[in-house]
Design an enzyme around this catalytic site. Structure first.
Site, mmCIF file in Angstrom:
data_model
loop_
_atom_site.group_PDB
_atom_site.id
_atom_site.type_symbol
_atom_site.label_atom_id
_atom_site.label_comp_id
_atom_site.label_asym_id
_atom_site.label_seq_id
_atom_site.Cartn_x
_atom_site.Cartn_y
_atom_site.Cartn_z
ATOM 1 N N HIS A 206 0.781 -1.161 -0.075
ATOM 2 C CA HIS A 206 -0.078 -0.087 -0.071
ATOM 3 C C HIS A 206 0.822 1.203 -0.153
ATOM 4 C CE1 HIS A 206 -2.949 3.181 1.549
ATOM 5 N NE2 HIS A 206 -3.820 2.094 1.158
ATOM 6 N N CYS A 244 -3.484 2.897 -4.532
ATOM 7 C CA CYS A 244 -4.444 3.660 -3.549
ATOM 8 C C CYS A 244 -4.683 5.150 -4.189
ATOM 9 C CB CYS A 244 -4.020 3.591 -2.034
ATOM 10 S SG CYS A 244 -5.274 4.695 -1.237
ATOM 11 N N HIS A 271 -7.406 0.618 -4.606
ATOM 12 C CA HIS A 271 -8.174 1.176 -3.678
ATOM 13 C C HIS A 271 -8.472 2.596 -4.419
ATOM 14 C CE1 HIS A 271 -6.602 0.160 0.376
ATOM 15 N NE2 HIS A 271 -7.041 -0.962 -0.192
ATOM 16 N N ASP A 316 -12.539 1.839 -0.873
ATOM 17 C CA ASP A 316 -11.557 2.677 0.098
ATOM 18 C C ASP A 316 -12.593 3.349 1.321
ATOM 19 O OD1 ASP A 316 -9.249 2.498 1.275
ATOM 20 O OD2 ASP A 316 -8.562 4.253 0.598
ATOM 21 N N HIS A 317 -12.152 4.672 1.507
ATOM 22 C CA HIS A 317 -12.871 5.320 2.502
ATOM 23 C C HIS A 317 -14.119 5.936 2.085
ATOM 24 C CE1 HIS A 317 -8.745 6.088 4.212
ATOM 25 N NE2 HIS A 317 -9.003 4.879 4.396
ATOM 26 N N TYR A 330 -14.980 4.486 7.592
ATOM 27 C CA TYR A 330 -15.546 3.234 6.948
ATOM 28 C C TYR A 330 -17.047 2.832 7.382
ATOM 29 C CZ TYR A 330 -10.879 1.740 5.861
ATOM 30 O OH TYR A 330 -9.915 1.703 5.241
#
Ligand code: DNO
Length: 358
Positions: A206, A244, A271, A316-317, A330
């Site tokens: 990551h 990401c 991501h 992802d978020h 999350y």
């Protein structure tokens, strides 16, 4: 594109598996044994428990995020070999239950870091926020002092277990340059990638979040050039990257669609999320919609599509919307919206491709 959704486990997540089941096109959960400290072997019986639970809801568990790397490996200490052996055993155990991707990171001491967990956006929703000057002006030793004076002191994204050893870590990392960190990563990869290959697993590092040095600690997973270097450290399909877009995207010099095109066959896991970057270097996480932030989400998804991406992706978020009480970043709602946005782009691209071939 195989859509997956991060789930922190029963009793450890506000989102439930039946809820995730109702998000269109999600085929697997992204999971970890979060209670195990970095460096320990993940026991097969614990892994099987997760598989059984996921099976009951029709999900696979092919993506793990994260099997954390013990600090001694990153520091290159003589004790690292024992921890690397443990890591190999964990890879073998994960291979036995059909895991295909292990996402991990190589960030010294901290993982992702933010200054605010619930910064309000214009529409009343809240999101993770990073105030650059606040982090830049923090003296690491002052931090150690703050923690000593107040054991409850923390900052978003900081793991309490590691904070306890902060002063020792800062001291140890004084000797570690970026080149040392590269060497330590290479040493680790040279040992574990052959084990990953035999077990049909892809390791996917990551990027650093944010992708620059903080508190004087070295950080190397930060740019296209450095990812290129990582992939060459051990040139194997099992040595890959979790691309990401939100982490790399806060450096305007990082061209994400270009990275997707260059590294396409070495990205087992994507991501995908958006951030809005401000001129002073602050950033806030926004909805996935391209118009809401600075990251070229449409260009990224298009690049994946053009390259026939068959890897795993997760939103992802997300922001915290509709008063959802959840683990920061999350929640269920905004990540579900994010998935629908990603499918929207993807499906339209598929449709255009079919129309062209007709
Ligand atoms: C943040 C995540 C990271 C990621 C780790 C992988 O939400 O993307 O914490 O899981 O860096 O090891």
């Amino acid at each position: 594109m195989k859509m997956v959704f991060r789930w922190y486990g029963e009793g450890n997540d506000t989102v439930t598996l039946p809820q995730i089941k109702q998000i269109p096109g999600v085929e697997g959960i992204v999971w970890a044994l979060h209670d195990l400290p970095a460096g320990e072997v993940w026991p097969l019986d614990r892994i099987l428990e997760v598989r059984q639970l996921a099976d009951q809801h029709g999900f696979h568990i092919e993506v793990v995020e994260s099997v954390n790397i013990h600090e001694d490996i990153k520091l290159g200490l003589p004790t690292r070999d024992g921890y690397i052996d443990n890591y190999k055993k964990t890879i073998e155990n994960l291979g036995k239950v059909g895991v295909k991707v292990i996402c991990y990171n190589f960030m010294p001491v901290f993982d992702w870091i933010r200054t605010d967990l619930f910064k309000e956006l214009e529409d009343g929703s809240t999101a993770l926020f990073y105030e650059k000057v606040k982090v830049d002006s923090m003296d690491p030793m002052e931090l150690v002092g703050k923690i000593a004076a107040n054991p409850d002191f923390t900052m978003p994204g900081w793991e309490p277990a590691r904070l306890k050893h902060l002063s020792r870590f800062f001291e140890a990392y004084k000797q570690v340059t970026e080149e040392d960190l590269w060497n330590n990563l290479q040493y680790f990869l040279e040992q574990i990638i052959p084990v990953a290959e035999i077990n049909d697993i892809k390791m996917a590092v990551h990027p650093d979040d944010p992708p620059w040095s903080i508190f004087g600690l070295p950080r190397i997973m930060t740019s296209q050039e450095n990812i290129r270097r990582l992939l060459k450290l051990v040139d194997s399909p099992s040595n890959g990257v979790t691309l990401c877009s939100g982490s790399l995207g806060v450096n305007p010099n990082n061209n994400l669609p270009d990275m997707v095109r260059e590294f396409a066959d070495r990205i087992p896991f994507a991501h995908i999320r958006n951030v809005r970057l401000y001129e002073n270097g602050d950033f806030i996480e926004t909805s996935h919609r391209a118009a809401d932030g600075t990251v070229d989400i449409c260009g990224i998804v298009k690049a994946y599509h053009e390259n026939g991406f068959t890897g795993y992706a997760r939103p992802d978020h997300g922001r915290h919307i509709w008063n959802e009480q959840c683990r920061p970043g999350y929640g269920l709602y905004d990540r579900a919206l994010g998935i629908m946005y990603l499918w929207g782009i993807w499906d339209s691209l598929e449709r255009s491709k079919q129309e062209v071939t007709l």
